[in-house]
Design a protein around this motif. Structure first.
Motif, PDB file in Angstrom:
ATOM      1  N   LEU A  34      28.078   4.812 -32.318  1.00  0.00           N
ATOM      2  CA  LEU A  34      27.007   4.171 -33.000  1.00  0.00           C
ATOM      3  C   LEU A  34      26.771   2.654 -32.595  1.00  0.00           C
ATOM      4  O   LEU A  34      25.836   2.303 -32.411  1.00  0.00           O
ATOM      5  N   LEU A  35      27.987   1.915 -32.508  1.00  0.00           N
ATOM      6  CA  LEU A  35      27.893   0.459 -32.172  1.00  0.00           C
ATOM      7  C   LEU A  35      27.443   0.358 -30.674  1.00  0.00           C
ATOM      8  O   LEU A  35      26.745  -0.593 -30.437  1.00  0.00           O
ATOM      9  N   GLY A  36      27.677   1.253 -29.912  1.00  0.00           N
ATOM     10  CA  GLY A  36      27.302   1.203 -28.367  1.00  0.00           C
ATOM     11  C   GLY A  36      25.708   1.397 -28.373  1.00  0.00           C
ATOM     12  O   GLY A  36      25.247   0.504 -27.606  1.00  0.00           O
ATOM     13  N   VAL A  37      25.272   2.364 -29.072  1.00  0.00           N
ATOM     14  CA  VAL A  37      23.961   2.563 -29.233  1.00  0.00           C
ATOM     15  C   VAL A  37      23.235   1.273 -29.738  1.00  0.00           C
ATOM     16  O   VAL A  37      21.914   0.788 -29.197  1.00  0.00           O
ATOM     17  N   LEU A  38      23.530   0.994 -31.000  1.00  0.00           N
ATOM     18  CA  LEU A  38      22.953  -0.076 -31.486  1.00  0.00           C
ATOM     19  C   LEU A  38      23.095  -1.488 -30.781  1.00  0.00           C
ATOM     20  O   LEU A  38      21.882  -2.282 -30.563  1.00  0.00           O
ATOM     21  N   GLY A  39      24.163  -1.723 -30.339  1.00  0.00           N
ATOM     22  CA  GLY A  39      24.388  -3.105 -29.467  1.00  0.00           C
ATOM     23  C   GLY A  39      23.820  -3.134 -28.236  1.00  0.00           C
ATOM     24  O   GLY A  39      23.290  -4.033 -27.801  1.00  0.00           O
ATOM     25  N   GLY A  40      23.611  -1.791 -27.797  1.00  0.00           N
ATOM     26  CA  GLY A  40      23.063  -1.661 -26.454  1.00  0.00           C
ATOM     27  C   GLY A  40      21.553  -2.023 -26.373  1.00  0.00           C
ATOM     28  O   GLY A  40      21.000  -2.631 -25.497  1.00  0.00           O
ATOM     29  N   VAL A  41      20.926  -1.396 -27.402  1.00  0.00           N
ATOM     30  CA  VAL A  41      19.514  -1.590 -27.920  1.00  0.00           C
ATOM     31  C   VAL A  41      19.002  -3.128 -27.900  1.00  0.00           C
ATOM     32  O   VAL A  41      18.478  -3.746 -27.654  1.00  0.00           O
ATOM     33  N   ILE A  42      20.059  -3.778 -28.830  1.00  0.00           N
ATOM     34  CA  ILE A  42      20.035  -5.287 -28.957  1.00  0.00           C
ATOM     35  C   ILE A  42      20.148  -5.868 -27.800  1.00  0.00           C
ATOM     36  O   ILE A  42      19.425  -7.029 -27.462  1.00  0.00           O
ATOM     37  N   ALA A  43      20.994  -5.781 -26.853  1.00  0.00           N
ATOM     38  CA  ALA A  43      21.260  -6.401 -25.662  1.00  0.00           C
ATOM     39  C   ALA A  43      20.377  -6.022 -24.691  1.00  0.00           C
ATOM     40  O   ALA A  43      20.045  -6.852 -23.725  1.00  0.00           O
ATOM     41  N   PHE A  44      20.107  -4.656 -24.280  1.00  0.00           N
ATOM     42  CA  PHE A  44      19.411  -4.266 -22.992  1.00  0.00           C
ATOM     43  C   PHE A  44      17.911  -3.624 -23.222  1.00  0.00           C
ATOM     44  O   PHE A  44      17.407  -3.420 -22.460  1.00  0.00           O
ATOM     45  N   GLY A  45      17.635  -3.462 -24.574  1.00  0.00           N
ATOM     46  CA  GLY A  45      16.509  -2.895 -24.864  1.00  0.00           C
ATOM     47  C   GLY A  45      16.611  -1.431 -25.234  1.00  0.00           C
ATOM     48  O   GLY A  45      17.675  -0.960 -25.352  1.00  0.00           O
ATOM     49  N   PHE A  46      15.593  -0.711 -24.379  1.00  0.00           N
ATOM     50  CA  PHE A  46      15.399   0.756 -24.693  1.00  0.00           C
ATOM     51  C   PHE A  46      16.731   1.435 -23.807  1.00  0.00           C
ATOM     52  O   PHE A  46      17.182   2.368 -24.422  1.00  0.00           O
ATOM     53  N   VAL A  47      16.751   0.868 -22.598  1.00  0.00           N
ATOM     54  CA  VAL A  47      17.749   1.801 -21.887  1.00  0.00           C
ATOM     55  C   VAL A  47      19.218   1.508 -22.456  1.00  0.00           C
ATOM     56  O   VAL A  47      20.414   1.992 -21.940  1.00  0.00           O
ATOM     57  N   GLY A  48      19.392   0.365 -23.233  1.00  0.00           N
ATOM     58  CA  GLY A  48      20.629   0.248 -23.949  1.00  0.00           C
ATOM     59  C   GLY A  48      21.090   1.454 -24.791  1.00  0.00           C
ATOM     60  O   GLY A  48      22.383   1.326 -24.968  1.00  0.00           O
ATOM     61  N   LEU A  49      19.946   2.279 -25.192  1.00  0.00           N
ATOM     62  CA  LEU A  49      20.676   3.648 -25.779  1.00  0.00           C
ATOM     63  C   LEU A  49      21.823   4.148 -24.732  1.00  0.00           C
ATOM     64  O   LEU A  49      22.689   4.831 -25.412  1.00  0.00           O
ATOM     65  N   PHE A  50      21.524   4.322 -23.519  1.00  0.00           N
ATOM     66  CA  PHE A  50      22.417   4.729 -22.432  1.00  0.00           C
ATOM     67  C   PHE A  50      23.519   3.907 -22.348  1.00  0.00           C
ATOM     68  O   PHE A  50      24.594   4.253 -21.997  1.00  0.00           O
ATOM     69  N   ILE A  51      23.164   2.666 -21.916  1.00  0.00           N
ATOM     70  CA  ILE A  51      24.060   1.703 -21.378  1.00  0.00           C
ATOM     71  C   ILE A  51      25.195   1.436 -22.288  1.00  0.00           C
ATOM     72  O   ILE A  51      26.330   1.185 -22.022  1.00  0.00           O
ATOM     73  N   GLY A  52      24.743   1.131 -23.672  1.00  0.00           N
ATOM     74  CA  GLY A  52      25.816   0.648 -24.498  1.00  0.00           C
ATOM     75  C   GLY A  52      26.933   1.566 -24.753  1.00  0.00           C
ATOM     76  O   GLY A  52      28.140   1.169 -24.679  1.00  0.00           O
TER      77      GLY A  52
END
Length: 360
Positions: free
Chosen positions: A308-326
């Motif tokens: 959960l934190l990876g998805v939300l934080g990834g979107v905030i940090a990297f945008g859409f691809v943060g869904l995967f990156i986070g």
């Protein structure tokens, strides 16, 4: 004195160079990280394709890149275009209904237990009073505009980032063997005998998280498409693609099947609306509790909180691809921490694998 400070000056120069390179690549870093995750998770598929194409790396890399475009970029662009088009249609329909005075509260609201009659009367009074309706619209138009604008920017930037990731992945596929050798030499010099274990941990973790996210998204999209077809919801393909994308976000799929259930209620199909709601709660959203843990656990048992934190934080940090990156970055960090602390030892490295055939 000069020899004493020489190691520090070298270290400072290396740090300055690394920071400078990261600063230059900062606008493209999300796409590059996403491309690395895609390449790692699909490397074995690329090797099999390369073998079938008699070692033609450029051709195999081209096929993998085109497949990525067809599987991810094209559906994402289609959903983005349809969201923008439908938002305009809804706005024009509401404007025309307000201008003609034909807007009425749907009768199916009365059928909702306990609160149905109250909600129906409130909406009917609101619609019948033009001044009150205009005042309410003024209060809601700004938040709605920000929400739609933000959603459009996220989807639009997602198309751009995934397109750039596909472009980068072509070179990662084509030159992957050379990059693997360079990384292996560098990791051996830095980590010594622990380098194979670290590389294996990173590879397994990235594959596990990517398979978990994408596998769950595909399963939920398939189950949702079956439910939409049974209930007679239109635009099944578009809604299935939207479910695939929204399943990457916590509590995302209910926005799709919940909207379909509301549409069925509005059309007067109360029974099918109830069926859609039950199908969504127990099957579409239930897939997330069954498929994702099984797939992710194959590579890394990432706790739900970190996902959960990876998805939300990834979107905030990297945008859409943060869904995967986070989630991937957090999973890799957790896997390395477990490896170094011997809390959850990784499978020993198998030296029989040759350098060019091992997954990155």
């Amino acid at each position: 004195m000069e020899k004493r400070f020489q190691p520090y000056t070298r270290l400072a120069a290396i740090v300055f160079l690394v920071v400078g390179c990261l600063w230059v690549l900062r606008p493209f870093l999300p796409a590059v990280l996403f491309a690395c995750a895609i390449t790692i998770s699909s490397w074995q598929l690329y090797l099999r394709l390369l073998n079938r194409m008699n070692g033609h790396r450029t051709l195999a890399a081209t096929v993998m890149t085109v497949s990525l475009v067809l599987v991810i970029i094209l559906p994402l662009a289609l959903v983005t275009w349809n969201v923008a088009d439908n938002a305009g249609n809804v706005y024009r329909a509401l404007r025309d209904a307000l201008a003609s005075g034909t807007m009425v509260a749907p009768d199916w609201l009365r059928g909702i237990p306990i609160v149905g009659e109250t909600v129906y009367n409130y909406l009917q009074n609101l619609i019948s009073s033009r001044e009150q309706l205009i005042d309410t619209a003024k209060r809601l138009v700004e938040p709605a505009r920000h929400f739609l604008l933000g959603g459009g920017l996220v989807l639009g930037s997602g198309v751009a980032q995934v397109s750039l990731a596909a472009f980068v992945s072509f070179f990662l596929y084509r030159d992957g063997h050379t990059l693997l050798k360079a990384l292996s030499i560098g990791m051996d010099k830095i980590m010594g005998e622990h380098a194979p274990d670290v590389a294996d941990t990173v590879s397994r973790t990235v594959r596990g998280v990517m398979y978990g996210l994408l596998g769950t998204a595909l399963a939920q999209a398939f189950v949702a498409a079956v439910g939409f077809m049974i209930a007679g919801v239109p635009a099944v393909a578009l809604l299935a693609v939207a479910t695939f994308l929204f399943s990457l976000i916590p509590v995302g799929p209910p926005l799709i099947w919940g909207g379909a259930a509301i549409w069925l209620f509005y059309q007067g199909s109360t029974g099918w609306a109830i069926f859609m709601a039950v199908w969504g709660v127990f099957l579409i959203s239930g897939v997330d509790n069954v498929v994702k843990p099984v797939l992710i656990s194959r590579g890394s048992s990432l706790p739900f909180l970190l996902v959960l934190l990876g998805v939300l934080g990834g979107v905030i940090a990297f945008g859409f691809v943060g869904l995967f990156i986070g989630p991937t970055l957090l999973a890799v960090a957790l896997g390395l921490l477990r490896n170094w602390t011997n809390v959850n030892p990784v499978t020993p490295h198998r030296p029989g694998h040759e350098q060019g055939e091992a997954a990155p």
